[in-house]
Enzyme design. Structure first.
Site, short mmCIF file in Angstrom:
data_model
loop_
_atom_site.label_atom_id
_atom_site.label_comp_id
_atom_site.label_asym_id
_atom_site.label_seq_id
_atom_site.Cartn_x
_atom_site.Cartn_y
_atom_site.Cartn_z
N CYS A 194 0.83 -1.21 0.00
CA CYS A 194 0.00 0.00 0.00
C CYS A 194 0.87 1.26 0.00
O CYS A 194 1.38 1.67 1.05
CB CYS A 194 -0.93 -0.01 1.21
SG CYS A 194 -1.96 1.45 1.31
N CYS A 243 -0.44 4.09 2.15
CA CYS A 243 -0.18 3.93 3.59
C CYS A 243 1.29 4.18 3.92
O CYS A 243 1.61 4.82 4.91
CB CYS A 243 -0.52 2.52 4.06
SG CYS A 243 -1.98 1.79 3.35
N ASP A 244 2.17 3.62 3.12
CA ASP A 244 3.58 3.53 3.53
C ASP A 244 4.56 4.36 2.69
O ASP A 244 5.74 4.45 3.04
CB ASP A 244 4.03 2.05 3.48
CG ASP A 244 3.20 1.19 4.43
OD1 ASP A 244 2.78 1.72 5.47
OD2 ASP A 244 2.97 0.01 4.12
#
Ligand code: NAP
Length: 318
Positions: free
Chosen positions: A135, A138-139
């Site tokens: 992701c 997200c990261d």
């Protein structure tokens, strides 16, 4: 099994499931959450979550899910660690068959989520959350100034690669064929991005690194020549698709051709009255914790309204 009957039964314990539980519990419906095979859902395999509102310093994924659960339990949600194998939605009460027994329910909220597909390497599992991610949203920010690999040739891979160029100095797309599956416009965008490079006809054989250092390199195999060589990189984003967790609903609820649960446009009702879907199991577009939580709230409110309407109809008929 009167003891195992519930007004609202929720399958799944990610942001959608817990939010549905918080709302249903606060409506005095004493919901039951069946946690499933990955309690806490996909957020439990990520590290820092920096885009969930209300946590300006960020929060660890597993800790965020513990907070969701605590909030749901505070208002009377019951939680069981069980795995559902089969459902009978042909009549009410619905029957939910799980490892530990049979549950019955007046309404069912499906919040079973989706699972990222992984390459299937041992090293990939070991370094998940330590340089390996599925992701970018997200990261990605943790890879500022770094060189990373994106695996895959579809729209998700192109989107992730483009997004990562906001942070990374270089993004190398590793694809198993010599042409992309992604839509023309996504391909063109990726080809035009000077920070994106492509390695064709190749697959990752091993990801090298450690939890302390993160990813340091990969072993790349050229699938045409068979040649294997080391390639330095600081992160691996696997973007080879997601699979909605709908296997147990095949033939029981309407699904899209890609396997995602079909719900009413802009709503959360499925084709079976009293069954609602929320979170990633019905959303192949946004797939964010906050959007999952939002639809979880919608599912609980609609379940409550459904039960109220039924009670009102029963009262007028007697
Ligand atoms: P996808 O279209 O199924 O593409 C998956 C990619 O991963 C393919 O290139 C595939 O290779 C590769 N792949 C699959 N298994 C692999 C493995 N084990 N090892 C290495 N590579 C592997 O999935 P997606 O990209 O997640 O897209 C899913 C759907 O969402 C699509 O309909 C897509 O259009 C849509 N989507 C749209 C947008 C957008 O419009 N903004 C963004 C994201 C997703 P092959 O090509 O060789 O099969």
């Amino acid at each position: 099994m009167a003891d195992n009957h519930h007004k609202v039964l929720i399958i799944g314990s990610g942001p959608a499931g817990w939010t549905a539980a918080i709302y249903a519990a606060r409506a005095n419906l004493s919901p039951l959450v069946i946690q499933g095979t990955q309690p806490g859902g996909q957020l439990t395999i990520t590290t820092d979550v920096e885009n969930f509102p209300g946590f300006p310093e960020g929060i660890m994924g597993p800790e965020l899910m513990e907070k969701f659960q605590a909030q749901a339990e505070r208002f009377g949600t019951r939680v069981v660690y069980d795995t559902v194998n089969e459902v009978d939605l042909s009549k009410r009460p619905f029957r939910i068959m799980a490892d530990e027994g049979v549950y019955t329910a007046d309404t069912l909220i499906v919040a079973t989520g989706a699972s990222a597909k992984w390459i299937g390497l041992e090293s990939e599992q070991k370094l998940m959350g330590h340089g390996v991610s599925s992701c970018a949203t997200c990261d990605g920010a943790f890879f500022r100034g770094k060189e990373v690999i994106v695996v895959g040739g579809g729209d998700t891979a192109m989107e992730e690669a483009n997004f990562l160029t906001r942070f990374c100095s270089k993004v190398v797309v590793v694809h198993r064929r010599d042409s992309l599956r992604a839509s023309k416009i996504m391909q063109e965008r990726a080809f035009a991005n000077p920070k994106i490079e492509f390695i064709w006809d190749s697959a990752i054989e091993e990801i090298i690194g450690a939890k302390e250092t993160g990813v340091t390199s990969v072993k790349l195999k050229n699938l045409k020549t068979g040649e294997v060589k080391g390639f330095a990189t600081q992160g691996v984003f696997v973007a080879i698709g997601h699979k909605p967790n709908t296997d147990i609903f095949e033939g029981k609820l309407e699904l899209h051709p890609n396997g995602y649960l079909k719900v009413t446009p802009g709503g959360v009702s499925t084709n079976v009255k009293g069954v609602f879907g929320c979170g990633d199991v019905m959303d192949h577009h946004y797939r964010q914790a906050i959007t999952a939580a939002g639809t979880g709230c919608m599912a609980a409110m609609d379940a409550e309204k459904f039960l109220e309407a039924e009670e009102a109809a029963l009262a007028t008929s007697v």
